[in-house]
Design an enzyme around this catalytic site. Structure first.
Site, PDB file in Angstrom:
ATOM      1  CD  GLU A 157      73.715  44.755  42.789  1.00  0.00           C
ATOM      2  OE1 GLU A 157      72.773  44.286  42.161  1.00  0.00           O
ATOM      3  OE2 GLU A 157      74.310  44.134  43.694  1.00  0.00           O
ATOM      4  NE  ARG A 205      67.881  29.019  38.670  1.00  0.00           N
ATOM      5  CZ  ARG A 205      68.541  28.827  39.801  1.00  0.00           C
ATOM      6  NH1 ARG A 205      68.200  27.835  40.596  1.00  0.00           N
ATOM      7  NH2 ARG A 205      69.518  29.620  40.164  1.00  0.00           N
ATOM      8  CE  LYS A 225      72.371  38.273  38.185  1.00  0.00           C
ATOM      9  NZ  LYS A 225      72.985  37.789  39.386  1.00  0.00           N
TER      10      LYS A 225
HETATM   11  P1  ADP Z   1      74.003  35.010  40.947  1.00  0.00           P
HETATM   12  O1  ADP Z   1      73.033  35.320  39.867  1.00  0.00           O
HETATM   13  O2  ADP Z   1      75.283  34.521  40.445  1.00  0.00           O
HETATM   14  O3  ADP Z   1      73.383  34.165  42.018  1.00  0.00           O
HETATM   15  P2  ADP Z   1      73.713  37.265  42.752  1.00  0.00           P
HETATM   16  O4  ADP Z   1      73.424  38.633  42.269  1.00  0.00           O
HETATM   17  O5  ADP Z   1      72.594  36.513  43.343  1.00  0.00           O
HETATM   18  O6  ADP Z   1      74.357  36.429  41.576  1.00  0.00           O
HETATM   19  O7  ADP Z   1      74.915  37.326  43.794  1.00  0.00           O
HETATM   20  C1  ADP Z   1      75.509  36.136  44.283  1.00  0.00           C
HETATM   21  C2  ADP Z   1      76.245  36.430  45.582  1.00  0.00           C
HETATM   22  O8  ADP Z   1      77.251  37.429  45.373  1.00  0.00           O
HETATM   23  C3  ADP Z   1      75.382  36.977  46.696  1.00  0.00           C
HETATM   24  O9  ADP Z   1      74.739  35.958  47.430  1.00  0.00           O
HETATM   25  C4  ADP Z   1      76.390  37.748  47.529  1.00  0.00           C
HETATM   26  O10 ADP Z   1      77.117  36.908  48.376  1.00  0.00           O
HETATM   27  C5  ADP Z   1      77.333  38.305  46.478  1.00  0.00           C
HETATM   28  N1  ADP Z   1      76.898  39.659  46.067  1.00  0.00           N
HETATM   29  C6  ADP Z   1      76.234  39.976  44.950  1.00  0.00           C
HETATM   30  N2  ADP Z   1      76.003  41.304  44.877  1.00  0.00           N
HETATM   31  C7  ADP Z   1      76.532  41.855  45.984  1.00  0.00           C
HETATM   32  C8  ADP Z   1      76.621  43.183  46.511  1.00  0.00           C
HETATM   33  N3  ADP Z   1      76.122  44.222  45.849  1.00  0.00           N
HETATM   34  N4  ADP Z   1      77.255  43.363  47.695  1.00  0.00           N
HETATM   35  C9  ADP Z   1      77.774  42.313  48.372  1.00  0.00           C
HETATM   36  N5  ADP Z   1      77.723  41.057  47.938  1.00  0.00           N
HETATM   37  C10 ADP Z   1      77.105  40.800  46.756  1.00  0.00           C
HETATM   38  P1  ADP Z   2      70.562  28.264  43.418  1.00  0.00           P
HETATM   39  O1  ADP Z   2      70.356  29.676  42.973  1.00  0.00           O
HETATM   40  O2  ADP Z   2      69.414  27.353  43.213  1.00  0.00           O
HETATM   41  O3  ADP Z   2      71.164  28.218  44.734  1.00  0.00           O
HETATM   42  P2  ADP Z   2      72.943  27.989  41.887  1.00  0.00           P
HETATM   43  O4  ADP Z   2      73.198  29.441  41.766  1.00  0.00           O
HETATM   44  O5  ADP Z   2      73.888  27.137  42.640  1.00  0.00           O
HETATM   45  O6  ADP Z   2      71.516  27.653  42.387  1.00  0.00           O
HETATM   46  O7  ADP Z   2      72.764  27.426  40.429  1.00  0.00           O
HETATM   47  C1  ADP Z   2      72.229  26.145  40.208  1.00  0.00           C
HETATM   48  C2  ADP Z   2      72.823  25.581  38.965  1.00  0.00           C
HETATM   49  O8  ADP Z   2      72.491  26.392  37.859  1.00  0.00           O
HETATM   50  C3  ADP Z   2      74.333  25.541  38.990  1.00  0.00           C
HETATM   51  O9  ADP Z   2      74.715  24.387  38.277  1.00  0.00           O
HETATM   52  C4  ADP Z   2      74.738  26.794  38.253  1.00  0.00           C
HETATM   53  O10 ADP Z   2      76.006  26.630  37.685  1.00  0.00           O
HETATM   54  C5  ADP Z   2      73.646  26.900  37.232  1.00  0.00           C
HETATM   55  N1  ADP Z   2      73.334  28.273  36.841  1.00  0.00           N
HETATM   56  C6  ADP Z   2      72.643  29.174  37.552  1.00  0.00           C
HETATM   57  N2  ADP Z   2      72.482  30.328  36.858  1.00  0.00           N
HETATM   58  C7  ADP Z   2      73.103  30.152  35.677  1.00  0.00           C
HETATM   59  C8  ADP Z   2      73.271  30.969  34.508  1.00  0.00           C
HETATM   60  N3  ADP Z   2      72.783  32.202  34.406  1.00  0.00           N
HETATM   61  N4  ADP Z   2      73.963  30.459  33.482  1.00  0.00           N
HETATM   62  C9  ADP Z   2      74.454  29.208  33.575  1.00  0.00           C
HETATM   63  N5  ADP Z   2      74.300  28.384  34.620  1.00  0.00           N
HETATM   64  C10 ADP Z   2      73.642  28.834  35.665  1.00  0.00           C
END
Ligand code: ADP
Ligand code: ADP
Ligand code: MG
Length: 472
Positions: free
Chosen positions: A199, A291, A115
């Site tokens: 962040e 993906r 990230k």
């Molecule tokens: P992941 O890889 O688990 O999807 P993300 O970085 O996409 O992680 O963050 C997942 C969710 O966490 C976001 O959709 C948001 O709701 C919350 N989030 C992440 N970073 C921030 C931030 N800097 N401020 C507020 N909410 C955040």
């Molecule tokens: P999307 O980003 O498509 O909305 P999710 O964040 O819900 O999807 O993730 C989809 C699937 O992949 C879930 O089963 C989640 O647990 C898995 N997943 C996503 N990112 C990771 C990661 N970095 N490591 C392990 N599992 C992950």
């Protein structure tokens, strides 16, 4: 075009890929663990191979999967989402066997999977990022210092995180001190790397993400945005396209950021660029998912495109079937993740036998499931067992259709998130199209008052009790 595709996944997404293959005349190969021998993807694929006894190891073994694909004469591997979909190992092993991987290059996966590296790339591309650390934090003192500079609240996030895990909000220096070591040890356990970065916490944000797809001949398109603000513990529950909360100008802005990033990363195949929209209507890049996403269905419903088929086409070296000027969105679509969870009991998983399942139908209704009557949901995997996607011409009609379709499903034997979604759809803020990522946490009562659904099984039980009572 490919002749045989190995699907390195399970559940609804494996079924989704089987369907795309069937329409393209590609033979599909499923793999399964012992726990999955009765799974729907095994029944639906043209062929199925037991990859391991263990519920997870087989789906996570890139070497074994690609060797099997080669031995079976497959010319392509589709990773789905989760499992190996964001591991650079799968495309690398595929290449060794001369097999095509349906996804971006190993290098793109590696870069975006970090990230911090992805943030740096976005900055270089001129895309605004959430203010935060340049790299991984070396220790707790650096974390506290940086937090003071950025201003509270801040987020500690795992550099290799995903699936909504590895994210901690800190409101003051005590909380940073308290959370830092925990965050990194959790990150090590969950993602195999302890690195944590920081962040600024965007307050009351909307989660807006843009679907893009690029082929190998320089054609790159966006398929508009999705609004995934309805989340529980940073995990998406309901996803909507297009966002009812954006103006056309904002839509253009965020979509062009996504294209800008993908172009500068020389990205190929399908991907999603995630942003947060703050209260001052500014977009910030958050991460890129390299993906297919769970919620790709809503984009398919508003554009009429089949994203999985486009992915396969691009991987086979063919051009995308469309150009940007030919892509339009029509109406609104909404996806509900039907999870085997008990909303009244803090959403704890509710695995077990589905005693009766009836998929909803009627106009504008689509179900992507991995279940059937009599299927026993194994406890080793995700609790999501089906996705309900509805489409309608207007936002108002969409909400009504969502309610109708949720009421139409029959799923007995397990607890699900269906009654919870019915409550959300009744809420005025949601109906007005006004919600941020705090909506679910702000309305715990929606989970508590979820009504008991009068299912056929219950009706039978009540009838039986009445008969006994009446002494008939
Ligand atoms: P992941 O890889 O688990 O999807 P993300 O970085 O996409 O992680 O963050 C997942 C969710 O966490 C976001 O959709 C948001 O709701 C919350 N989030 C992440 N970073 C921030 C931030 N800097 N401020 C507020 N909410 C955040
Ligand atoms: P999307 O980003 O498509 O909305 P999710 O964040 O819900 O999807 O993730 C989809 C699937 O992949 C879930 O089963 C989640 O647990 C898995 N997943 C996503 N990112 C990771 C990661 N970095 N490591 C392990 N599992 C992950
Ligand atoms: Mg994300």
């Amino acid at each position: 075009m490919f002749r045989k595709m190995l699907i390195a996944n399970r559940g609804e997404i494996a079924v989704r890929v089987v369907r795309a293959c069937a329409e393209m005349g590609i033979r599909s190969m499923a793999i399964y663990s012992d726990a999955d021998k009765n799974a729907l993807h095994v029944k639906k694929a043209d062929e199925a191979y037991r990859i391991s006894a263990h519920p997870l190891n087989g789906y996570l073994n890139a070497d074994k999967i690609t060797s099997l694909a080669a031995a079976l004469g497959c010319d392509a591997v589709h990773p789905g989402y989760g499992f190996l979909s964001e591991s650079p190992l799968l495309p690398r092993y595929c290449a060794r066997h001369g097999i095509k991987f349906v996804g971006p290059s190993a290098q793109s996966i590696e870069r975006m999977g970090d990230k911090v590296a992805a943030r740096a790339l976005a900055e270089t591309a001129g895309v605004p990022v959430v203010p935060g650390s340049k790299g991984a934090l070396v220790n707790v003192n650096e974390a506290v210092k940086l937090a003071e500079r950025i201003g509270y609240p801040v987020m500690l996030k795992a550099v290799g995180g995903g699936g909504g895990r590895g994210i901690r909000r800190c409101d003051n220096s005590d909380e940073v001190r308290h959370s830092f070591d925990r965050a990194s040890s959790e990150a090590r356990k969950a993602f195999g790397r302890a690195d944590v970065f920081m962040e600024k916490c965007v307050v009351n944000p909307r989660h807006i993400e843009v679907q893009i797809i690029a082929d190998g001949s320089g054609n790159i398109v966006h398929l508009f945005e999705r609004d995934c603000s309805i989340q529980r513990r940073n995990q998406k529950l309901i996803e909507i396209a297009p966002s009812p909360q954006l103006t056309e100008k904002e839509r253009e802005e965020v979509c062009s950021y996504a294209i800008q990033l993908a172009l500068s990363a020389d990205y190929q195949n399908a991907g999603t660029v995630e942003f947060l929209l703050d209260e001052d209507r500014r977009f910030y890049f958050m991460e890129m998912n390299t993906r297919l996403q769970v919620e790709h269905t809503v984009t398919e419903q508003i554009t009429g495109l089949d994203i999985v088929q486009e992915q396969i086409r691009v991987a086979a070296g063919e051009p995308l079937s469309v150009r940007q000027k030919d892509i339009h969105h029509r109406g609104y679509a909404m996806q509900f993740r039907i999870n085997a969870e008990d909303p009244r009991n803090d959403f704890i998983p509710s695995f077990g036998r589905i005693t009766r399942y009836y998929a909803p139908g009627g106009p504008g209704v689509r179900t992507d499931g991995a279940i059937y009557t009599g299927y026993v949901i194994p406890p080793y995997y995700d609790s999501m067992c089906a996705k309900l996607t509805v489409w309608a011409l207007s936002w108002e009609a969409l909400v009504a259709r969502g309610q109708r379709a949720l009421a139409d499903i029959v799923m007995t034997g397990i607890k699900t998130t269906i009654p919870y979604y019915q409550q959300i759809l009744k809420h005025n803020d949601f109906r007005r199209g006004d919600f941020d990522t705090g909506f679910v946490a702000a309305h715990p009562e929606l989970a508590n008052v979820a009504p008991l659904r009068r299912t056929e099984d219950e009706a039978l039980a009540i009838a039986a009790a009445l008969v006994c009572h009446a002494g008939m």
